[in-house]
Scaffold this motif. Structure first.
Motif, PDB file in Angstrom:
ATOM      1  N   ARG A 170       0.855  -1.194   0.000  1.00 36.14           N
ATOM      2  CA  ARG A 170       0.000   0.000   0.000  1.00 36.14           C
ATOM      3  C   ARG A 170       0.887   1.239   0.000  1.00 36.14           C
ATOM      4  NH1 ARG A 170      -4.319  -0.340   4.547  1.00 36.14           N
ATOM      5  NH2 ARG A 170      -2.428  -0.436   5.781  1.00 36.14           N
ATOM      6  N   VAL A 171       0.612   2.140  -0.941  1.00 29.61           N
ATOM      7  CA  VAL A 171       1.342   3.404  -1.027  1.00 29.61           C
ATOM      8  C   VAL A 171       0.316   4.516  -0.798  1.00 29.61           C
ATOM      9  CG1 VAL A 171       2.796   4.888  -2.442  1.00 29.61           C
ATOM     10  CG2 VAL A 171       2.923   2.394  -2.724  1.00 29.61           C
ATOM     11  N   ASN A 172       0.542   5.300   0.267  1.00 34.15           N
ATOM     12  CA  ASN A 172      -0.408   6.340   0.666  1.00 34.15           C
ATOM     13  C   ASN A 172       0.245   7.717   0.521  1.00 34.15           C
ATOM     14  OD1 ASN A 172      -2.578   7.674   1.878  1.00 34.15           O
ATOM     15  ND2 ASN A 172      -1.785   7.356   3.933  1.00 34.15           N
ATOM     16  N   ASN A 173      -0.343   8.566  -0.304  1.00 28.29           N
ATOM     17  CA  ASN A 173       0.157   9.935  -0.473  1.00 28.29           C
ATOM     18  C   ASN A 173      -0.371  10.769   0.689  1.00 28.29           C
ATOM     19  OD1 ASN A 173       0.800  12.549  -1.153  1.00 28.29           O
ATOM     20  ND2 ASN A 173       0.211  12.344  -3.304  1.00 28.29           N
ATOM     21  N   THR A 174       0.511  11.063   1.652  1.00 22.45           N
ATOM     22  CA  THR A 174       0.124  11.814   2.844  1.00 22.45           C
ATOM     23  C   THR A 174       0.360  13.318   2.672  1.00 22.45           C
ATOM     24  OG1 THR A 174       2.327  11.502   3.798  1.00 22.45           O
ATOM     25  CG2 THR A 174       0.627   9.865   4.373  1.00 22.45           C
TER      26      THR A 174
ATOM     27  N   SER B 205      -0.325 -12.204 -12.118  1.00 22.32           N
ATOM     28  CA  SER B 205      -1.086 -12.000 -10.879  1.00 22.32           C
ATOM     29  C   SER B 205      -1.028 -10.584 -10.321  1.00 22.32           C
ATOM     30  CB  SER B 205      -0.597 -12.987  -9.807  1.00 22.32           C
ATOM     31  OG  SER B 205       0.734 -12.703  -9.416  1.00 22.32           O
ATOM     32  N   THR B 206      -0.225  -9.683 -10.908  1.00 19.02           N
ATOM     33  CA  THR B 206      -0.086  -8.335 -10.348  1.00 19.02           C
ATOM     34  C   THR B 206      -1.288  -7.468 -10.689  1.00 19.02           C
ATOM     35  OG1 THR B 206       2.321  -8.481 -10.484  1.00 19.02           O
ATOM     36  CG2 THR B 206       1.382  -6.288 -10.228  1.00 19.02           C
ATOM     37  N   LYS B 207      -1.793  -6.777  -9.665  1.00 17.88           N
ATOM     38  CA  LYS B 207      -2.911  -5.845  -9.843  1.00 17.88           C
ATOM     39  C   LYS B 207      -2.605  -4.556  -9.093  1.00 17.88           C
ATOM     40  CE  LYS B 207      -6.388  -9.469 -10.198  1.00 17.88           C
ATOM     41  NZ  LYS B 207      -7.617 -10.031  -9.644  1.00 17.88           N
ATOM     42  N   VAL B 208      -3.075  -3.445  -9.641  1.00 15.14           N
ATOM     43  CA  VAL B 208      -3.029  -2.153  -8.958  1.00 15.14           C
ATOM     44  C   VAL B 208      -4.471  -1.714  -8.785  1.00 15.14           C
ATOM     45  CG1 VAL B 208      -2.262   0.241  -9.040  1.00 15.14           C
ATOM     46  CG2 VAL B 208      -0.762  -1.562  -9.924  1.00 15.14           C
ATOM     47  N   ASN B 209      -4.888  -1.561  -7.537  1.00 12.51           N
ATOM     48  CA  ASN B 209      -6.268  -1.197  -7.209  1.00 12.51           C
ATOM     49  C   ASN B 209      -7.269  -2.134  -7.874  1.00 12.51           C
ATOM     50  OD1 ASN B 209      -5.338   0.977  -5.648  1.00 12.51           O
ATOM     51  ND2 ASN B 209      -5.259   2.297  -7.449  1.00 12.51           N
ATOM     52  N   GLY B 210      -6.927  -3.439  -7.930  1.00 18.76           N
ATOM     53  CA  GLY B 210      -7.825  -4.450  -8.472  1.00 18.76           C
ATOM     54  C   GLY B 210      -7.762  -4.635  -9.978  1.00 18.76           C
TER      55      GLY B 210
END
Length: 186
Positions: free
Chosen positions: A33-37, A61-66
């Motif tokens: 998870r990468v969160n822009n704070t 198998s790689t997904k970004v946000n589904g």
């Protein structure tokens, strides 16, 4: 600024964690998870995940946000073009615990992800999979045995010797030569 987190679970489990116990052949799911704070958009966010020996990436198998993305997170890495302020991207992929990487015992297989947004300091996090490859068998003690020794006198100070010997277990020990001593230091 930003923060990030790496977690793992056995496929089908509800709970994500920094570490899990697994068996050879289990399918794992990894999540980053990468969160822009911060208050500005992050660009060109590079995500590279190094799998340890004993963990094999599952192609496709790689997904970004589904949403499925091309493979590469564990080889060349993947790039997220932008992440708006206050948003979080979730990257997931699957991998399998190899069947015969180690002969026996418990092994901690740790992989590390590194996230590097453009113009930001890279950050890393790890997830560990503890794999039980079973008990190590105690090797049997080697056996060296002389089965037969024939000595034939063929002259005043000459003899012919033939030896029949056994060394076991044959996959670990062998007899490479023999030493004869007649007690006269010659």
């Amino acid at each position: 600024g930003y923060d990030m987190e790496k977690e793992v679970r056995i496929e089908g489990s509800e709970t994500w964690s920094d570490n899990v116990d697994a068996n050879p052949g289990d399918v794992l799911e990894y999540r980053v998870r990468v969160n822009n704070t911060g208050e500005t958009t992050l660009y060109s966010i590079r995500v590279e995940d190094e799998l340890p020996n004993g963990i094999e990436y599952i192609d496709g198998s790689t997904k970004v946000n589904g949403t499925a993305v091309s493979d590469g997170i564990t080889t060349t890495g993947l790039t997220i073009s932008k992440l708006n302020a206050g948003e979080t991207d979730v990257i997931t992929y699957k991998a399998k615990v190899a069947e015969e990487t180690f002969e026996c015992d418990l092994h901690d297989l740790t992989n590390k992800v590194t996230v590097s947004p453009e113009d930001q300091k890279p950050e890393s996090d790890t997830a560990t999979v503890r794999v039980d490859y079973g008990d190590c068998e105690e090797p049997e003690d080697p056996i060296y045995r002389c089965d037969a020794l024939d000595v034939l006198k063929i002259g005043e100070r000459k003899i012919e010797v033939s030896v029949d010997a056994t060394a076991s277990p044959a996959d670990r020990v062998s007899i490479d030569g023999y030493t004869y001593s007649f007690g006269d230091d010659n």
